[in-house]
Design a protein around this motif. Structure first.
Motif, PDB file in Angstrom:
ATOM      1  N   GLY A  44      -0.213   1.500  10.964  1.00 40.17           N
ATOM      2  CA  GLY A  44       0.493   2.726  10.651  1.00 40.17           C
ATOM      3  C   GLY A  44       1.384   2.611   9.419  1.00 40.17           C
ATOM      4  N   VAL A  45       2.267   3.581   9.269  1.00 39.26           N
ATOM      5  CA  VAL A  45       3.158   3.652   8.109  1.00 39.26           C
ATOM      6  C   VAL A  45       4.420   2.847   8.395  1.00 39.26           C
ATOM      7  CG1 VAL A  45       4.427   5.207   6.579  1.00 39.26           C
ATOM      8  CG2 VAL A  45       2.284   5.971   7.633  1.00 39.26           C
ATOM      9  N   PRO A  46       4.823   1.958   7.489  1.00 41.81           N
ATOM     10  CA  PRO A  46       6.060   1.209   7.727  1.00 41.81           C
ATOM     11  C   PRO A  46       7.275   2.119   7.672  1.00 41.81           C
ATOM     12  CG  PRO A  46       5.274   0.838   5.495  1.00 41.81           C
ATOM     13  CD  PRO A  46       4.201   1.623   6.199  1.00 41.81           C
TER      14      PRO A  46
ATOM     15  N   ASP B 117       5.899   8.320   1.112  1.00 39.65           N
ATOM     16  CA  ASP B 117       5.208   9.573   1.395  1.00 39.65           C
ATOM     17  C   ASP B 117       5.090   9.704   2.905  1.00 39.65           C
ATOM     18  OD1 ASP B 117       4.560  10.605  -1.216  1.00 39.65           O
ATOM     19  OD2 ASP B 117       3.187   8.919  -1.436  1.00 39.65           O
ATOM     20  N   GLN B 118       5.674  10.746   3.453  1.00 39.20           N
ATOM     21  CA  GLN B 118       5.668  10.917   4.912  1.00 39.20           C
ATOM     22  C   GLN B 118       5.021  12.234   5.298  1.00 39.20           C
ATOM     23  OE1 GLN B 118       6.455   8.607   6.943  1.00 39.20           O
ATOM     24  NE2 GLN B 118       8.167   7.387   6.208  1.00 39.20           N
TER      25      GLN B 118
ATOM     26  N   ALA C  70      -0.899   5.225  -0.922  1.00 41.10           N
ATOM     27  CA  ALA C  70      -0.945   6.168   0.198  1.00 41.10           C
ATOM     28  C   ALA C  70      -0.803   7.616  -0.235  1.00 41.10           C
ATOM     29  CB  ALA C  70       0.156   5.832   1.203  1.00 41.10           C
ATOM     30  N   THR C  71      -0.331   7.870  -1.435  1.00 42.99           N
ATOM     31  CA  THR C  71      -0.185   9.247  -1.889  1.00 42.99           C
ATOM     32  C   THR C  71      -1.521   9.985  -1.813  1.00 42.99           C
ATOM     33  OG1 THR C  71       1.619   8.611  -3.374  1.00 42.99           O
ATOM     34  CG2 THR C  71       0.547  10.725  -3.805  1.00 42.99           C
TER      35      THR C  71
ATOM     36  N   PHE D 205       0.830  -1.209   0.000  1.00 40.52           N
ATOM     37  CA  PHE D 205       0.000   0.000   0.000  1.00 40.52           C
ATOM     38  C   PHE D 205       0.862   1.256   0.000  1.00 40.52           C
ATOM     39  CE2 PHE D 205      -2.454   3.370   2.031  1.00 40.52           C
ATOM     40  CZ  PHE D 205      -3.695   3.263   1.426  1.00 40.52           C
ATOM     41  N   PHE D 206       1.972   1.213   0.721  1.00 38.89           N
ATOM     42  CA  PHE D 206       2.829   2.395   0.854  1.00 38.89           C
ATOM     43  C   PHE D 206       3.994   2.408  -0.135  1.00 38.89           C
ATOM     44  CE2 PHE D 206       0.668   2.301   4.954  1.00 38.89           C
ATOM     45  CZ  PHE D 206       0.364   3.638   5.158  1.00 38.89           C
TER      46      PHE D 206
END
Length: 442
Positions: free
Chosen positions: A429-431, A441-442, A65-66, A51-52
């Protein structure tokens, strides 16, 4: 115990409650019962990485995720997003001067809450992907009989389409192998866009190793395996079923006074539940409510207009002109902007639109949209054309509702009571990084 195991235990505990429906003088409330898929930990953890990971976009610069990031409550905070050809995240996203996009993404990025539930029987604002028991496959897809087979769910099928969109993830025509395949109409089978992406993933040893226990080490990775994993992650990550309203239904917990008054209106005299019915406040149907049209619109390659006729482009029925799918209202207070084109930037604006759809359409203010970056042609061309606005108004099927300022405030308070704070954060959450090694993308 791992973080995943802890979260799974909490969610399993929530699901184990004895679910009952309370009654209300406002009218019938929805059942608290909901049907989600079983957890599949290895597939969920793999789906999180995919996904990310920008590896699934043509130019390796855009991930799911963007446009659906937890920082923006599973969307992007924009009325209309910028996919390929953009730099940055959410409302700070800018045009890449070295590779500018040809146009904005034509519709607002929808939130991802509860999409694994069986109640969701259609996807996209126009429902062009939907359950259809009259078809051999059981679903209608934009590709018809050319659709790949083997995906595990409707949500899995949905995740297969953004990678084919030149504006979203595939990239400009002819600038990479994926976009070239899309332009040529080669989507399925060997050498198709999905096959190209699947082979990219398979070539990364860490991904291959994680797929082995799921699909078997002797089986190639197909894009349906990728989409199944992403769907499993989306379902697990953003289950919003623990809001004050859920606790009210499930355990009899009282809502705050203003929210309770709003509930009485929502399920009573205001008539909101006529369309926003069910546990997730959607009837999953399509309605024309004179929603303003901004942005590039939806047109065939040979057309040169910027309107979006919604469901009619799927069914061909004139009665479906300018009708769009009723959105779920879970976490709605945190998922602005609103409408198929993101025309309204605040919850109050879109609530007021529902009270007088045609009047609101005719009085629309361009400042209501959240479009910090100019892209392509005039975003407000349709709204500046009286003939186009009149067509949208003529299709409206929503009668005006007379509410005073106090009642509007009560409705908004009830909508806030549909917020599940934990689901906004997400479960995993985000890896920290992804197997491709590409930046996140953070």
């Amino acid at each position: 115990m791992s973080g995943f195991q802890k979260v799974a235990g909490v969610l399993a505990g929530i699901a184990a409650y004895v679910l009952t429906t309370t009654s209300s003088s406002a009218g019938p409330l929805p059942s608290a019962d909901v049907n989600f898929p079983e957890f599949d930990a290895p597939r969920i953890e793999l789906g999180q990485l995919l996904f990310f990971d920008p590896i699934l976009s043509g130019n390796k610069t855009v991930s799911c995720a963007t446009c659906h990031h937890p920082k923006f409550n599973t969307a992007d905070g924009l009325s209309l997003g910028i996919g390929d050809g953009g730099i940055g995240l959410g409302t700070d996203r800018k045009v890449d001067a070295a590779n500018p996009p040809e146009k904005r993404i034509p519709r607002n990025a929808p939130a991802l809450f509860n999409l694994g539930a069986s109640e969701f029987v259609s996807f996209f604002h126009d429902g062009r992907l939907e359950v259809d028991k009259t078809r051999a496959s059981g679903i209608r897809t934009p590709l018809g009989g050319e659709m790949e087979s083997g995906f595990a769910s409707l949500l899995s099928a949905q995740t297969m389409f953004p990678v084919l969109s030149t504006a979203e993830m595939a990239g400009h025509f002819s600038e990479n192998d994926v976009s070239k395949a899309v332009r040529q109409g080669v989507l399925t089978g060997d050498g198709g866009a999905w096959d190209i992406l699947a082979k990219r993933v398979e070539a990364i040893p860490e991904y291959r190793a994680q797929f082995d226990p799921i699909i078997g080490s002797d089986k190639p990775i197909y894009f349906t395996d990728i989409s199944d994993a992403i769907a499993a992650f989306v379902d697990f990550e953003w289950r919003a079923t623990n809001s004050p309203f859920d606790l009210h239904l499930r355990l009899g917990q009282q809502l705050e006074a203003q929210a309770e008054a709003g509930k009485q209106l929502f399920y009573g005299d205001a008539g909101c539940a006529t369309c926003h019915s069910g546990l997730f406040q959607t009837d999953h149907q399509f309605h024309a409510i004179a929603m303003p049209q901004i942005g590039p619109g939806k047109a065939a390659g040979f057309e040169r207009h910027q309107r979006d006729e919604g469901r009619m482009r799927v069914t061909g029925n004139l009665s479906d002109a300018y009708a769009f799918r009723t959105p779920s209202l879970r976490n709605v207070a945190h998922t602005s902007p609103y409408g198929h084109s993101g025309a309204y930037g605040t919850l109050e604006e879109v609530v007021r639109h529902h009270l007088d759809p045609v009047g609101s359409l005719n009085a629309y203010l361009e400042a209501s949209a959240v479009l910090p970056v100019k892209v392509g042609k005039n975003d407000f061309a349709v709204m500046r054309n009286p003939e186009e606005v009149a067509k949208i108004a003529a299709a409206n099927a929503l009668a005006p509702v007379d509410l005073d300022e106090q009642e509007i405030g009560e409705i908004i308070a009830f909508l806030n009571a549909l917020t599940d704070p934990q689901s906004l954060k997400g479960a995993l959450g985000v890896p920290a990084l992804v197997p491709s090694g590409l930046p996140l993308d953070q």
